[in-house]
Design a protein around this motif. Structure first.
Motif, PDB file in Angstrom:
ATOM      1  N   ARG A  20       0.850  -1.205   0.000  1.00 20.20           N
ATOM      2  CA  ARG A  20       0.000   0.000   0.000  1.00 20.20           C
ATOM      3  C   ARG A  20       0.880   1.247   0.000  1.00 20.20           C
ATOM      4  N   TYR A  21       1.921   1.244   0.804  1.00 21.04           N
ATOM      5  CA  TYR A  21       2.832   2.383   0.884  1.00 21.04           C
ATOM      6  C   TYR A  21       3.548   2.600  -0.455  1.00 21.04           C
ATOM      7  N   TYR A  88      -5.843  -2.215  -7.639  1.00 20.49           N
ATOM      8  CA  TYR A  88      -4.727  -3.098  -7.275  1.00 20.49           C
ATOM      9  C   TYR A  88      -4.553  -3.124  -5.756  1.00 20.49           C
ATOM     10  N   MET A  89      -4.514  -1.946  -5.154  1.00 21.71           N
ATOM     11  CA  MET A  89      -4.340  -1.879  -3.707  1.00 21.71           C
ATOM     12  C   MET A  89      -5.541  -2.474  -2.971  1.00 21.71           C
ATOM     13  N   LEU A  90      -6.743  -2.254  -3.479  1.00 27.21           N
ATOM     14  CA  LEU A  90      -7.924  -2.834  -2.830  1.00 27.21           C
ATOM     15  C   LEU A  90      -7.901  -4.359  -2.896  1.00 27.21           C
ATOM     16  N   ALA A  91      -7.446  -4.909  -4.025  1.00 23.66           N
ATOM     17  CA  ALA A  91      -7.393  -6.367  -4.160  1.00 23.66           C
ATOM     18  C   ALA A  91      -6.397  -6.968  -3.178  1.00 23.66           C
ATOM     19  N   SER A  95     -10.096  -5.292   2.735  1.00 21.85           N
ATOM     20  CA  SER A  95     -10.534  -5.935   3.978  1.00 21.85           C
ATOM     21  C   SER A  95     -10.455  -7.463   3.915  1.00 21.85           C
ATOM     22  N   ASP A  96     -10.330  -8.026   2.716  1.00 21.56           N
ATOM     23  CA  ASP A  96     -10.228  -9.488   2.597  1.00 21.56           C
ATOM     24  C   ASP A  96      -8.813  -9.946   2.913  1.00 21.56           C
ATOM     25  N   ALA A  97      -8.718 -11.059   3.595  1.00 21.67           N
ATOM     26  CA  ALA A  97      -7.418 -11.638   3.909  1.00 21.67           C
ATOM     27  C   ALA A  97      -6.844 -12.307   2.660  1.00 21.67           C
ATOM     28  N   LEU A  98      -5.542 -12.448   2.637  1.00 23.54           N
ATOM     29  CA  LEU A  98      -4.881 -13.165   1.548  1.00 23.54           C
ATOM     30  C   LEU A  98      -4.946 -14.662   1.827  1.00 23.54           C
ATOM     31  N   ARG A  99      -4.788 -15.434   0.775  1.00 28.20           N
ATOM     32  CA  ARG A  99      -4.686 -16.886   0.917  1.00 28.20           C
ATOM     33  C   ARG A  99      -3.228 -17.263   0.731  1.00 28.20           C
ATOM     34  N   TYR A 112       1.235 -15.721  -1.915  1.00 23.10           N
ATOM     35  CA  TYR A 112       0.042 -15.122  -1.344  1.00 23.10           C
ATOM     36  C   TYR A 112      -0.877 -14.709  -2.482  1.00 23.10           C
ATOM     37  N   LEU A 113      -2.124 -15.127  -2.391  1.00 22.79           N
ATOM     38  CA  LEU A 113      -3.116 -14.865  -3.428  1.00 22.79           C
ATOM     39  C   LEU A 113      -4.232 -13.994  -2.871  1.00 22.79           C
ATOM     40  N   THR A 114      -4.744 -13.121  -3.727  1.00 23.89           N
ATOM     41  CA  THR A 114      -5.891 -12.309  -3.347  1.00 23.89           C
ATOM     42  C   THR A 114      -7.161 -13.113  -3.581  1.00 23.89           C
ATOM     43  N   GLN A 115      -8.276 -12.597  -3.129  1.00 25.07           N
ATOM     44  CA  GLN A 115      -9.548 -13.293  -3.299  1.00 25.07           C
ATOM     45  C   GLN A 115      -9.927 -13.426  -4.784  1.00 25.07           C
TER      46      GLN A 115
END
Length: 117
Positions: A20-21, A88-91, A95-99, A112-115
């Motif tokens: 994010r930064y 990109y940053m939202l994905a 608020s969703d955790a990574l897998r 690490y995968l996004t939802q």
């Protein structure tokens, strides 16, 4: 799914905060790439103390350092591929955790995968 209590929960939070930064910091910079942007030595260290700093927000994880490699190159790649920095940053950092996905190879690497993969 990584949730609070998972052994890599703090790592996930640190990854999200660092991404994010980095993405936010470079999102508004518009200039052509220079050959020096591709140099592996083109990296920036940022310290993320829990209490925050003049450049970083306070957070509930441990103090950590973030290394951002070739930030302008990655910004241009996202731009060329039509990836909106906000989406990109939202994905990744929403608020969703990574897998977490373990590599089946010898290295034992973690992915690490996004939802939305």
């Amino acid at each position: 799914m990584i949730s609070e209590g998972h052994k890599n929960y703090e790592l996930m939070l640190n990854l999200q905060l660092g991404i994010r930064y980095s993405v936010g910091k470079n999102a508004s910079i518009t200039r052509a790439l220079k050959p020096a942007d591709f140099d592996p030595k083109e990296k920036f260290w940022t310290r993320f103390p829990t209490e925050g700093s003049k450049c970083t927000p306070p957070h509930q994880s441990v103090d950590f350092r973030w290394k951002d490699y070739c930030p302008m190159v990655f910004r241009h790649l996202r731009e060329m591929l039509g990836i909106d920095p906000v989406n990109y940053m939202l994905a990744i950092c929403g608020s969703d955790a990574l897998r977490e996905l373990s590599s089946p190879g010898k290295s034992g690497c973690l992915f690490y995968l996004t939802q939305d993969d």
